[in-house]
Design a protein around this motif. Structure first.
Motif, PDB file in Angstrom:
ATOM      1  N   ASN A   1      -3.242  -2.448  -5.320  1.00  0.00           N
ATOM      2  CA  ASN A   1      -3.845  -2.035  -4.051  1.00  0.00           C
ATOM      3  C   ASN A   1      -4.887  -3.056  -3.599  1.00  0.00           C
ATOM      4  O   ASN A   1      -4.967  -3.396  -2.409  1.00  0.00           O
ATOM      5  CB  ASN A   1      -4.480  -0.659  -4.215  1.00  0.00           C
ATOM      6  CG  ASN A   1      -4.829  -0.032  -2.883  1.00  0.00           C
ATOM      7  OD1 ASN A   1      -4.045  -0.046  -1.940  1.00  0.00           O
ATOM      8  ND2 ASN A   1      -6.014   0.520  -2.796  1.00  0.00           N
TER       9      ASN A   1
ATOM     10  N   LYS B   1       0.748   4.079  -2.874  1.00  0.00           N
ATOM     11  CA  LYS B   1       0.553   5.491  -2.532  1.00  0.00           C
ATOM     12  C   LYS B   1       1.702   6.346  -3.041  1.00  0.00           C
ATOM     13  O   LYS B   1       1.500   7.493  -3.451  1.00  0.00           O
ATOM     14  CB  LYS B   1       0.439   5.610  -1.015  1.00  0.00           C
ATOM     15  CG  LYS B   1       0.115   7.020  -0.537  1.00  0.00           C
ATOM     16  CD  LYS B   1      -0.051   7.068   0.967  1.00  0.00           C
ATOM     17  CE  LYS B   1      -0.369   8.472   1.448  1.00  0.00           C
ATOM     18  NZ  LYS B   1      -0.519   8.513   2.926  1.00  0.00           N
TER      19      LYS B   1
ATOM     20  N   ARG C   1       0.831  -1.207   0.000  1.00  0.00           N
ATOM     21  CA  ARG C   1       0.000   0.000   0.000  1.00  0.00           C
ATOM     22  C   ARG C   1       0.869   1.262   0.000  1.00  0.00           C
ATOM     23  O   ARG C   1       0.529   2.256  -0.651  1.00  0.00           O
ATOM     24  CB  ARG C   1      -0.919   0.000   1.219  1.00  0.00           C
ATOM     25  CG  ARG C   1      -2.044  -1.027   1.123  1.00  0.00           C
ATOM     26  CD  ARG C   1      -3.132  -0.730   2.124  1.00  0.00           C
ATOM     27  NE  ARG C   1      -4.198  -1.710   2.095  1.00  0.00           N
ATOM     28  CZ  ARG C   1      -5.219  -1.691   1.247  1.00  0.00           C
ATOM     29  NH1 ARG C   1      -5.292  -0.734   0.343  1.00  0.00           N
ATOM     30  NH2 ARG C   1      -6.158  -2.614   1.297  1.00  0.00           N
TER      31      ARG C   1
END
Length: 595
Positions: free
Chosen positions: A79, A51, A47
């Protein structure tokens, strides 16, 4: 096989084995815990990676290249993949690790209970054995005392010197010892019988039952481990279909990469709409030099037999076209140069003014200044309302985008107006629900907003029409220039060359038709009416192509709304035009609705 019968004497070993089984179960639970921590860390890192590489710019600034969109799709799938790893960790924590720890506590309590029962049974047997052993030792001791008393009595009884009282005393002592030995014997026999009975119960009933309970506990522990092994694998298996879909999504995103489309997006993003600069003309500075008959002239072909072509005679200078259709003036301080004399068979080369080059350079500079650099855009250069600071193509796209957004806002206002009108009708029919007059200010405000939006749309549409008109005229000029460039010999383009057509001497570049967008109103046959409408409000029709109407006026509908908020209608007198769809109540014919 039964632990109670086959392992009746292995209490200590069974104690150690049951403890090893619980330790092994807790070791596996620790393994599961470390595995789910790895899954959690892996999901967290995935994650963080997504990001880190996800775009942080607004949606309008996002690149539309298929390679970028595919990469963002892969990030989304990754994700989701990280989410599935989190599901695996969560399921392992609840269904495997948590269950193992709870079961381990239950096993410890159960094992402790069984071992306590076994130790109690062993202690009771030991106590019985002690009682039996004490009675045995007492019986042995009393028997020895009785034998000693018997020897003393027999010695005194045979001794002639012993008194009668001494013999009687020894005899009574013998009887006492014999009686005590008999009682000890009976007690020993009873204790021995009791011990044998308790020992049989211990090794045939109590211990087998306790060991059987330990065996059942150990077997249940083994079964539970097998179930946990299976649950551990099932947790992973349940997410495999979703993970497969994530991977398939990544493959699909990779297949969606289209190099042709990306190239087209580059063209669409950076196309300015300007035309490339034309060729620089040749400027002949040798026209004032006297030339001999042997000299040739640039660009003046000879005809057969040395006869000049009457179409290119030197004396016909009146047909020569200069830049902008007029011969450049000579400053008065400099006398006009005399025409050079040419021998027969030679022609005068075309003359080009220096203004021609200056004009081309000026056009190039103006075109260059109209294209904003990326550095200027990045620094936040001031933008004009009509976007005239942008190149034509980019300006057209931005205007079209603005028009689409204004149309969406207009549709929202129209929906709000319709909702308010319905609410007003409900209030009028049911006054107890509310005051209809309280909605009138809001309705008026909504109508005012609609008028403002329509004005903005019309203004932007006029700018868009201006851009498209300029673009069309520029393309037309370029095509006409190409046609003139390939014209036959003797009829060349009017940019400083010869021509036979006297009407081309003052020809100007073609201008865009101001009524090119009004072709739809020039049909020979009127369109048939597909219904009728009643005007709800008055409309001034001040814009070109619109129609003036009064409130409650009935008109014929000849063309439905195409999604732009305008309906084409016709008056009783035959006058046609567009009116706002929201200003009229339309009733279509049944056959036209089905078409």
């Amino acid at each position: 096989m039964s632990w109670g019968t086959d392992l009746w004497d292995q209490f200590e070993n069974l104690d150690k084995h049951s403890q090893w089984g619980i330790d092994f179960l807790e070791r596996y639970a620790k393994f599961v815990k470390e595995r789910l921590e790895i899954e959690q860390t892996y999901a967290k890192q995935l994650r963080s990676l997504v990001k880190k590489y996800c775009p942080k710019r607004p949606k309008d600034d996002e690149p539309r290249f298929t390679s970028c969109l595919s990469f963002y799709s892969i990030l989304n799938e990754l994700n989701d993949y990280a989410g599935q790893r989190e599901v695996v960790a969560e399921e392992m924590g609840h269904k495997v690790y948590g269950e193992l720890m709870r079961y381990s506590q239950d096993l410890k309590a159960e094992r402790k209970h069984h071992l306590q029962e076994g130790r109690k049974a062993q202690q009771y047997l030991d106590q019985c054995w002690k009682h039996m052993d004490n009675s045995k030792k007492k019986f042995e001791r009393e028997c020895k005392e009785a034998e000693k008393s018997q020897l003393i009595y027999e010695r005194l009884d045979n001794d002639i010197n012993a008194t009668k009282s001494e013999v009687e005393k020894a005899k009574s002592q013998l009887y006492l010892r014999q009686h005590m030995a008999e009682e000890s014997k009976n007690e020993y026999a009873a204790q021995l019988q009791n011990f044998n009975s308790e020992q049989w119960k211990h090794f045939n009933v109590a211990i087998p039952q306790i060991f059987k309970n330990l065996q059942d506990m150990d077997e249940r522990r083994t079964v539970k481990l097998g179930e946990m092994y299976r649950s551990f694998a099932e947790v992973e298996r349940r997410v495999i279909p979703i993970i497969s879909k994530c991977l398939e999504g990544m493959v699909t995103a990779a297949k969606n990469v289209n190099e042709r489309r990306d190239s087209g997006i580059v063209v669409e993003s950076f196309k300015s709409g300007f035309e490339p600069p034309g060729d620089f003309p040749f400027e002949d500075f040798s026209q004032n030099i006297q030339r001999t008959g042997s000299d040739g002239t640039i660009g003046t072909p000879k005809t057969e037999g040395g006869k000049p072509d009457p179409k290119h005679a030197v004396g016909r200078t009146k047909n020569k076209l200069w830049l902008f259709g007029k011969k450049p003036k000579i400053p008065p301080s400099i006398p006009p140069p005399s025409l050079p004399s040419f021998p027969s068979g030679h022609f005068q080369s075309p003359k080009f003014s220096t203004d021609r080059i200056a004009n081309h350079l000026s056009e190039m500079r103006n075109a260059k200044t109209k294209i904003p650099s990326f550095r200027t855009v990045k620094r936040g250069a001031p933008t004009l309302e009509d976007l005239s600071h942008l190149p034509p193509e980019q300006r057209r796209k931005k205007l079209q985008q603005r028009i689409d957004e204004l149309n969406k806002e207009l549709q929202k206002e129209m929906d709000q107006r319709d909702a308010l009108n319905k609410m007003k009708d409900v209030y009028e029919k049911n006054p107890q629900m509310g005051d209809p007059g309280s909605l009138q200010p809001k309705i008026s405000e909504t109508i005012c907003n609609m008028e403002k939006l329509r004005s903005e749309i019309h203004k932007n549409e006029s700018w868009l029409a201006e851009v498209e008109g300029k673009h069309g005229s520029r393309s037309e000029r370029r095509s006409s220039a190409d046609v003139n460039h390939h014209a036959p010999h003797g009829r060349e383009s009017p940019e400083g060359s010869y021509t036979d057509d006297h009407s081309q001497e003052h020809r100007s570049p073609p201008q865009p038709d101001p009524h090119e967008f009004d072709d739809e109103f020039d049909d020979d046959d009127p369109l048939p009416a597909i219904g009728h409408c009643k005007a709800l409000y008055s409309f001034d029709g001040s814009n070109e192509g619109t129609l003036v109407m009064k409130e409650n006026e009935v008109l014929y509908v000849i063309e439905e709304d195409k999604g732009d908020g305008w309906t084409r209608v016709r008056k009783q007198g035959g006058e046609e035009g567009y009116v706002p769809t929201s200003y009229v109540e339309i009733t279509l014919e049944k056959n036209s609705k089905g078409s």
